[in-house]
Write a protein that holds these residues in place. Structure first.
Motif, PDB file in Angstrom:
ATOM      1  N   LYS A 184      71.409  44.772 104.441  1.00  0.00           N
ATOM      2  CA  LYS A 184      71.249  45.098 103.033  1.00  0.00           C
ATOM      3  C   LYS A 184      72.259  46.163 102.630  1.00  0.00           C
ATOM      4  O   LYS A 184      72.398  47.176 103.306  1.00  0.00           O
ATOM      5  CB  LYS A 184      69.827  45.672 102.934  1.00  0.00           C
ATOM      6  N   LEU A 185      72.959  45.935 101.523  1.00  0.00           N
ATOM      7  CA  LEU A 185      73.883  46.925 100.995  1.00  0.00           C
ATOM      8  C   LEU A 185      73.501  47.218  99.542  1.00  0.00           C
ATOM      9  O   LEU A 185      73.433  46.298  98.720  1.00  0.00           O
ATOM     10  CB  LEU A 185      75.324  46.404 101.019  1.00  0.00           C
ATOM     11  N   LYS A 186      73.253  48.465  99.258  1.00  0.00           N
ATOM     12  CA  LYS A 186      72.992  48.889  97.865  1.00  0.00           C
ATOM     13  C   LYS A 186      73.454  50.340  97.739  1.00  0.00           C
ATOM     14  O   LYS A 186      72.656  51.263  97.577  1.00  0.00           O
ATOM     15  CB  LYS A 186      71.526  48.679  97.484  1.00  0.00           C
ATOM     16  N   PRO A 187      74.760  50.526  97.827  1.00  0.00           N
ATOM     17  CA  PRO A 187      75.322  51.878  97.887  1.00  0.00           C
ATOM     18  C   PRO A 187      75.319  52.568  96.530  1.00  0.00           C
ATOM     19  O   PRO A 187      75.133  51.915  95.500  1.00  0.00           O
ATOM     20  CB  PRO A 187      76.773  51.617  98.326  1.00  0.00           C
ATOM     21  N   PRO A 188      75.546  53.889  96.523  1.00  0.00           N
ATOM     22  CA  PRO A 188      75.783  54.566  95.254  1.00  0.00           C
ATOM     23  C   PRO A 188      76.885  53.822  94.490  1.00  0.00           C
ATOM     24  O   PRO A 188      77.788  53.225  95.095  1.00  0.00           O
ATOM     25  CB  PRO A 188      76.254  55.962  95.676  1.00  0.00           C
TER      26      PRO A 188
END
Ligand code: PMP
Length: 452
Positions: free
Chosen positions: A418-422
Motif C-alpha cells: 500500500k502506498l499513500k504518501p504525503p
C-alpha cells in the motif's frame, strides 16, 4: 523538558503502561521516530526514512504554515464553539466551497470515528430507519457503532457478532472479488456490483425485520481492505438504489479526501460531478496530524437532526486551534498545487508499476491506483491468484531495513503493498521506491526458481 529515554527504556515503558492491543509497526524491530519533515521521518539516531504511508501528514510532516497557524492560534485563544469565532465559520465556508451542492452544513468533531458515528445518527434521524449497508472488509472507525459496520474487524475470529441491522455487500474488487473482470470482459463492473447492493435491498431481509434502509456507507476509494478502486458507475447506481429504498448515502472520505486522487478534491467525484452523497465524513488529512474531523451534509438532513430539539455539543469539535490548522491545510493544498503533484506523480508511479507488472506477471497480480493512492497485489501464481502473503511481509520489512522506505501491507490476505504518501511525494521519491521494489520482486522470482 521531558527527559530523553533510550530506545530500550521507551520499549519497556510502553510494554508496562500501554495496552497490548495497541500494536506497533514492524513489531519485531520497531522504529522510534523523533522528527518528521515533508515526506521524511527521522529516528533517534538521525536515520532518514522515506514515508510512503502517512496519508495523515497530508501536506508533509510539520508543514511550516500549518505549524505556524496552530502555534499562533494557541497563543491567542483556544476554547469551545459556543462562542462566536471566525476560524469556525471560515473553515466551514472553505470546506463547503470544495463540496458540490447541496452539501452545505458542517459539524466539527475530533476524529474520523466521531464523524462516522455522527453521520449514522444524522441518517437515522433523517430516515427514521435503522438498517445500514456496508462493504465487506470496510473499516469506518473504532467506536462501538462503527465496529458494527466494519467487517475489517468483524471478520476476525474473536470479533463481536455482526448485528442484525447491518448488511454486508461484496467489495467491488474487480481483480479478486465476487465478480471478476476476467470473467466479464465486456460488462460494466460498476453496474454489476451495484446490483449486489440492490439485491440486499430487494431480498426483503430488511423488510422481514420490519425495517427499512437507513444508510449505505462506503469509502469512495476503499483503503482499509486493500486499496480498492471502485469501478465506474458503482457509486452512481448504488446511490440511486439506496435513495429509491428510502435510505441516505454516506461517503467516508476520512482517508481519501482533500485531493489525494489528484483530479478531484473528494474521491466520490471520480464517478462524475453529478454523483453526490447526502453525508460526507472527513478527517485524517484535514489536520495534517492534529485531531480535527467533520461531517458535511445537506440542509434537509441537518434540519431533521435539529428537529429532535436535542442540541449537539462537542467540547473540542471546531475549536479555534483545530480550525486554524484545517484552514491552513486547505490553503497549502491549493497554493502549493498539491493535487496537480498527486496526479503527476501518481500517474508516473502507476505507469511504471504497470510496466513492472508486465515484466513480472507471476509475482505482481494487480496494480491499481489513482493519484497518490496505490495498491500492488502480490501473488504466487497468476492463474490461481494465490496471495503471496509471506513475500509481501518480507518486502515491507526489507524496504524498511535495507532501503529505509516505509510502506505497508493490507487486504483480506495481507498481500497488497500500500502506498499513500504525503502529497509532497516527488517523482524522485517514486523512482527511489520503484528501484528498490523492482530488485525485491526480482529476488522473489529468483528464490522461487531456486525452490523448483
Ligand atoms: N474511516 C476510515 C476510512 C478510516 O480509515 C479511519 C481510520 N483508519 C476511520 C474512519 C476512523 O478514523 P479515526 O481513527 O480518526 O477515528
Amino acid at each position: 523538558e521531558n527527559k530523553k529515554l533510550t530506545f530500550t527504556e521507551t520499549i519497556d515503558l510502553r510494554n508496562k503502561y500501554i495496552g497490548k492491543s495497541c500494536e506497533l509497526f514492524y513489531k519485531k524491530s520497531p522504529l522510534k521516530i523523533v522528527r518528521g519533515q515533508a515526506q521524511y521521518l527521522y529516528d533517534q539516531d538521525g536515520r532518514e526514512y522515506l514515508d510512503c504511508i502517512n496519508n495523515v501528514a497530508h501536506v508533509g510532516h510539520c508543514h511550516p504554515d500549518v505549524v505556524r497557524a496552530g502555534v499562533e492560534q494557541m497563543q491567542q485563544l483556544n476554547t469551545n464553539s459556543r462562542f462566536l469565532h471566525d476560524n469556525l465559520v471560515v473553515c466551514a465556508e472553505k470546506i463547503v466551497s470544495k463540496m458540490p451542492e447541496p452539501l452545505s452544513v458542517c459539524f466539527f468533531v475530533n476524529s474520523g470515528s466521531e464523524a462516522n458515528d455522527l453521520a449514522l445518527r444524522l441518517a437515522r434521524q433523517h430516515t427514521g430507519n435503522t438498517d445500514v449497508i456496508t462493504l465487506d472488509h470496510a473499516y469506518h472507525g473504532h467506536l462501538t457503532s462503527l465496529i458494527d459496520i466494519s467487517p475489517y474487524k468483524l471478520n476476525l475470529p474473536n470479533a463481536p457478532k455482526k448485528p442484525d441491522h447491518v448488511h454486508i455487500a461484496p467489495v467491488p474488487d474487480v481483480y479478486r472479488g465476487k465478480i471478476r473482470a476476467d470473467d466479464h470482459p465486456d460488462e460494466d463492473m460498476g453496474k454489476l456490483y451495484a446490483l449486489e447492493v440492490k439485491k440486499i435491498i430487494d431480498q426483503n431481509v430488511i423488510e422481514q425485520r420490519g425495517q427499512k434502509v437507513c444508510a449505505f456507507i462506503a469509502e469512495s476509494l476503499q483503503s482499509c481492505g486493500g486499496q480498492i478502486i471502485l469501478p465506474h458507475n458503482y457509486l452512481r447506481d448504488v446511490y440511486k438504489y439506496v435513495r429509491e429504498a428510502g435510505g441516505v448515502c454516506i461517503a467516508d472520505e476520512v482517508q481519501v479526501g482533500f485531493g489525494r486522487s489528484g483530479t478531484h478534491y473528494w474521491a466520490f467525484q471520480l464517478d462524475g460531478v453529478d454523483v453526490v452523497p447526502d453525508i460526507v465524513t472527513v478527517g485524517k488529512p484535514m489536520g495534517n496530524g492534529h485531531p480535527v474531523a467533520a461531517v458535511i451534509t445537506t440542509e434537509a438532513v441537518a434540519r431533521s437532526f435539529e428537529d429532535t430539539g436535542i442540541q449537539y455539543f462537542n467540547t473540542y469539535g471546531g475549536n479555534p486551534v483545530s480550525c486554524a490548522i484545517a484552514i491552513s491545510v486547505m490553503n497549502v493544498v491549493d497554493d502549493e498545487l498539491m493535487m496537480e503533484n498527486a496526479k503527476d506523480v501518481g500517474e508516473y508511479l502507476l505507469s511504471e508499476l504497470e510496466n513492472m507488472q508486465r515484466k513480472f506477471p507471476d509475482v505482481i497480480g494487480d496494480v491499481r491506483g489513482v493519484g497518490l493512492f496505490v495498491g500492488i497485489e502480490l501473488i504466487k501464481d497468476p492463474k490461481t491468484k494465490t496471495p503471496a502473503t509471506a513475500e509481501t511481509r518480507e518486502i515491507v520489512d526489507r524496504m524498511k531495513t535495507e532501503e529505509r522506505i516505509l510502506v505497508s501491507s493490507d487486504g483480506p490476505d495481507v498481500n497488497v503493498v500500500k502506498l499513500k504518501p504525503p502529497m509532497v511525494f516527488t517523482r524522485a521519491d517514486a523512482d527511489r521506491f520503484l528501484k528498490s521494489f523492482k530488485t525485491m520482486i526480482a529476488d522473489i522470482r529468483t528464490q522461487r526458481f531456486q525452490l523448483l
